[in-house]
Each structure stands twice: as C-alpha cells, then as structure tokens.
Scaffold this motif. Structure first.
Motif, PDB file in Angstrom:
ATOM      1  N   LEU A 203      87.839 -44.150  28.328  1.00  0.00           N
ATOM      2  CA  LEU A 203      87.042 -42.715  29.558  1.00  0.00           C
ATOM      3  C   LEU A 203      87.284 -41.648  28.969  1.00  0.00           C
ATOM      4  O   LEU A 203      88.566 -41.185  28.379  1.00  0.00           O
ATOM      5  N   LEU A 204      86.119 -40.804  28.423  1.00  0.00           N
ATOM      6  CA  LEU A 204      85.715 -39.952  27.892  1.00  0.00           C
ATOM      7  C   LEU A 204      85.237 -38.579  28.770  1.00  0.00           C
ATOM      8  O   LEU A 204      84.166 -38.577  28.822  1.00  0.00           O
ATOM      9  N   ALA A 205      86.604 -37.514  28.046  1.00  0.00           N
ATOM     10  CA  ALA A 205      85.862 -36.768  29.100  1.00  0.00           C
ATOM     11  C   ALA A 205      85.839 -35.261  27.875  1.00  0.00           C
ATOM     12  O   ALA A 205      86.657 -35.174  27.428  1.00  0.00           O
ATOM     13  N   GLU A 206      84.942 -34.161  28.017  1.00  0.00           N
ATOM     14  CA  GLU A 206      84.833 -33.416  26.841  1.00  0.00           C
ATOM     15  C   GLU A 206      83.588 -32.486  27.158  1.00  0.00           C
ATOM     16  O   GLU A 206      82.466 -33.210  27.701  1.00  0.00           O
ATOM     17  N   ASP A 207      83.529 -31.638  27.410  1.00  0.00           N
ATOM     18  CA  ASP A 207      83.047 -30.462  28.322  1.00  0.00           C
ATOM     19  C   ASP A 207      82.051 -29.589  27.425  1.00  0.00           C
ATOM     20  O   ASP A 207      80.489 -29.564  27.142  1.00  0.00           O
ATOM     21  N   ASP A 208      82.515 -30.399  25.955  1.00  0.00           N
ATOM     22  CA  ASP A 208      81.257 -30.073  24.736  1.00  0.00           C
ATOM     23  C   ASP A 208      79.971 -30.636  25.004  1.00  0.00           C
ATOM     24  O   ASP A 208      80.821 -31.746  23.638  1.00  0.00           O
ATOM     25  N   GLY A 209      79.118 -30.712  24.971  1.00  0.00           N
ATOM     26  CA  GLY A 209      77.984 -31.873  25.359  1.00  0.00           C
ATOM     27  C   GLY A 209      77.833 -32.513  23.085  1.00  0.00           C
ATOM     28  O   GLY A 209      77.660 -33.484  23.690  1.00  0.00           O
ATOM     29  N   SER A 210      77.758 -31.285  22.359  1.00  0.00           N
ATOM     30  CA  SER A 210      77.446 -31.371  21.414  1.00  0.00           C
ATOM     31  C   SER A 210      78.747 -32.858  20.564  1.00  0.00           C
ATOM     32  O   SER A 210      78.905 -33.983  20.457  1.00  0.00           O
ATOM     33  N   LEU A 211      80.386 -32.106  21.142  1.00  0.00           N
ATOM     34  CA  LEU A 211      81.337 -32.934  20.143  1.00  0.00           C
ATOM     35  C   LEU A 211      81.026 -34.545  21.490  1.00  0.00           C
ATOM     36  O   LEU A 211      81.638 -35.243  21.251  1.00  0.00           O
ATOM     37  N   ARG A 212      80.900 -33.917  22.220  1.00  0.00           N
ATOM     38  CA  ARG A 212      81.044 -35.771  23.678  1.00  0.00           C
ATOM     39  C   ARG A 212      79.644 -36.411  22.769  1.00  0.00           C
ATOM     40  O   ARG A 212      80.977 -37.612  22.757  1.00  0.00           O
ATOM     41  N   GLY A 213      78.543 -36.133  22.248  1.00  0.00           N
ATOM     42  CA  GLY A 213      77.881 -36.702  21.864  1.00  0.00           C
ATOM     43  C   GLY A 213      78.100 -37.453  20.787  1.00  0.00           C
ATOM     44  O   GLY A 213      78.585 -38.386  20.403  1.00  0.00           O
ATOM     45  N   PHE A 214      79.020 -36.631  19.618  1.00  0.00           N
ATOM     46  CA  PHE A 214      79.278 -37.472  18.498  1.00  0.00           C
ATOM     47  C   PHE A 214      80.404 -38.361  18.754  1.00  0.00           C
ATOM     48  O   PHE A 214      80.466 -39.056  18.321  1.00  0.00           O
ATOM     49  N   LEU A 215      81.612 -38.394  19.893  1.00  0.00           N
ATOM     50  CA  LEU A 215      82.816 -39.031  19.427  1.00  0.00           C
ATOM     51  C   LEU A 215      82.854 -40.244  20.631  1.00  0.00           C
ATOM     52  O   LEU A 215      82.425 -41.360  19.974  1.00  0.00           O
ATOM     53  N   ALA A 216      81.527 -40.205  21.508  1.00  0.00           N
ATOM     54  CA  ALA A 216      80.926 -41.405  21.955  1.00  0.00           C
ATOM     55  C   ALA A 216      80.326 -42.487  21.041  1.00  0.00           C
ATOM     56  O   ALA A 216      80.537 -43.169  20.875  1.00  0.00           O
ATOM     57  N   ARG A 217      79.146 -41.219  19.925  1.00  0.00           N
ATOM     58  CA  ARG A 217      78.285 -42.443  19.475  1.00  0.00           C
ATOM     59  C   ARG A 217      79.390 -43.194  18.228  1.00  0.00           C
ATOM     60  O   ARG A 217      79.123 -44.161  17.522  1.00  0.00           O
ATOM     61  N   ALA A 218      80.258 -41.887  17.721  1.00  0.00           N
ATOM     62  CA  ALA A 218      81.333 -42.607  16.908  1.00  0.00           C
ATOM     63  C   ALA A 218      81.926 -43.731  17.174  1.00  0.00           C
ATOM     64  O   ALA A 218      82.646 -44.586  17.211  1.00  0.00           O
TER      65      ALA A 218
ATOM     66  N   PRO B  99     104.746 -36.888  26.762  1.00  0.00           N
ATOM     67  CA  PRO B  99     105.477 -37.386  25.686  1.00  0.00           C
ATOM     68  C   PRO B  99     104.984 -38.305  24.962  1.00  0.00           C
ATOM     69  O   PRO B  99     104.581 -38.425  23.878  1.00  0.00           O
ATOM     70  N   GLN B 100     104.381 -39.379  25.885  1.00  0.00           N
ATOM     71  CA  GLN B 100     103.390 -41.048  25.236  1.00  0.00           C
ATOM     72  C   GLN B 100     102.618 -41.259  25.041  1.00  0.00           C
ATOM     73  O   GLN B 100     101.826 -41.043  24.003  1.00  0.00           O
ATOM     74  N   ALA B 101     101.393 -39.747  25.264  1.00  0.00           N
ATOM     75  CA  ALA B 101     100.184 -38.982  24.916  1.00  0.00           C
ATOM     76  C   ALA B 101     100.485 -38.601  23.830  1.00  0.00           C
ATOM     77  O   ALA B 101     100.991 -38.288  22.608  1.00  0.00           O
ATOM     78  N   LYS B 102      99.005 -39.081  22.207  1.00  0.00           N
ATOM     79  CA  LYS B 102      98.632 -38.369  21.498  1.00  0.00           C
ATOM     80  C   LYS B 102      98.270 -36.778  20.970  1.00  0.00           C
ATOM     81  O   LYS B 102      97.488 -37.142  22.148  1.00  0.00           O
ATOM     82  N   VAL B 103      97.894 -35.836  21.087  1.00  0.00           N
ATOM     83  CA  VAL B 103      97.819 -34.244  21.065  1.00  0.00           C
ATOM     84  C   VAL B 103      96.737 -34.420  19.770  1.00  0.00           C
ATOM     85  O   VAL B 103      97.630 -34.288  18.668  1.00  0.00           O
ATOM     86  N   LEU B 104      95.241 -33.819  19.546  1.00  0.00           N
ATOM     87  CA  LEU B 104      95.332 -34.092  18.357  1.00  0.00           C
ATOM     88  C   LEU B 104      94.284 -32.337  18.583  1.00  0.00           C
ATOM     89  O   LEU B 104      93.894 -32.284  19.604  1.00  0.00           O
ATOM     90  N   SER B 105      95.171 -31.532  17.520  1.00  0.00           N
ATOM     91  CA  SER B 105      93.922 -30.195  17.185  1.00  0.00           C
ATOM     92  C   SER B 105      92.376 -30.501  16.623  1.00  0.00           C
ATOM     93  O   SER B 105      92.363 -30.886  15.744  1.00  0.00           O
ATOM     94  N   LYS B 106      91.648 -29.351  17.389  1.00  0.00           N
ATOM     95  CA  LYS B 106      90.351 -29.161  16.840  1.00  0.00           C
ATOM     96  C   LYS B 106      90.659 -27.797  16.027  1.00  0.00           C
ATOM     97  O   LYS B 106      91.803 -27.325  15.838  1.00  0.00           O
ATOM     98  N   PRO B 107      89.943 -28.281  15.114  1.00  0.00           N
ATOM     99  CA  PRO B 107      88.569 -29.340  14.928  1.00  0.00           C
ATOM    100  C   PRO B 107      89.587 -30.042  14.578  1.00  0.00           C
ATOM    101  O   PRO B 107      90.178 -30.005  13.494  1.00  0.00           O
ATOM    102  N   VAL B 108      89.491 -31.795  14.036  1.00  0.00           N
ATOM    103  CA  VAL B 108      89.242 -32.754  14.016  1.00  0.00           C
ATOM    104  C   VAL B 108      88.276 -33.598  13.541  1.00  0.00           C
ATOM    105  O   VAL B 108      87.494 -33.499  13.993  1.00  0.00           O
TER     106      VAL B 108
END
Length: 118
Positions: free
Chosen positions: A5-20, A94-103
């Motif tokens: 389940l991918l939730a991202e409000d930036d349309g470009s990033l959302r598309g890139f993430l989904a395709r990858a 605390p069990q979650a992974k957190v990545l900072s943009k840009p990534v």
C-alpha cells in the motif's frame, strides 16, 4: 512478491515509486493521500505500508497507526522531506523504517526488499 500500500501526495514521486516497485515484482495499491490509504486498508491485506508522512487528510503517522491496529505485524516504511517529522515518525513507530527525501528509487526498492525478507 509483496502486496504494498503506497500513500504519497506528490503525483510524480507516487508514479515513479509505483513503477519501480512493480518492476521489482510487487503488487502496488496507490493512494494520493492519507484518507485514500485509510479506505484502502478496509479493502485488502498488505505486506508493507509505504507512506509519506506529510499529506492532505490523514497524515502518514495516523495511517500507520490505523494500519498497525488493523494488521498487527504489518511492515511500515515512512518517507519524508522533513527531518523533524522523521524523528516524530521514528518515535511513534520504532519498528518502522524512515527514509528522508530526496531518496533514490533503488534505495527504496532495496529497503522494501529487506523489510519483506525480514
């Protein structure tokens, strides 16, 4: 293969993430805000929640909280462009992974693979 389940409000990033993620063999349900993600939680079982933190509607931390209640043991990964918000997310889940943009997309896909394999 994971069901993500991918939730991202930036349309470009959302598309890139989904395709990858799809190219890596995963099934991806895409949501453009937190409220859509909360609704999607009612419709399916997921292996991983990949969510931005700052979004319209329910923020990523709220989505993660609700997801963890609905699916205990669900793997959670946050992505954010705000360092202070990243600290809050790490404390809230605390069990979650957190990545900072840009990534880089490869980094996200690699982290997803690690989390699914764990």
């Amino acid at each position: 293969m994971a069901h993500i389940l991918l939730a991202e409000d930036d349309g470009s990033l959302r598309g890139f993430l989904a395709r990858a993620l799809e190219r890596a063999g995963h099934t991806v349900v895409v949501c453009e805000n937190g409220d859509e993600a909360v609704a999607a939680l009612e419709d399916g079982h997921y292996d991983l929640l990949l969510t931005d933190i700052v979004m319209p509607g329910a923020d990523g931390i709220e989505v993660a909280r609700l997801a963890a209640l609905k699916q205990p043991g669900l793997r959670i990964m946050f992505i954010t462009g705000f360092a202070a918000v990243a600290l809050t997310a790490a404390q809230a889940a605390p069990q979650a992974k957190v990545l900072s943009k840009p990534v880089h997309l490869r980094e996200i896909v690699s982290e997803v693979e690690r989390m699914i394999a764990a």
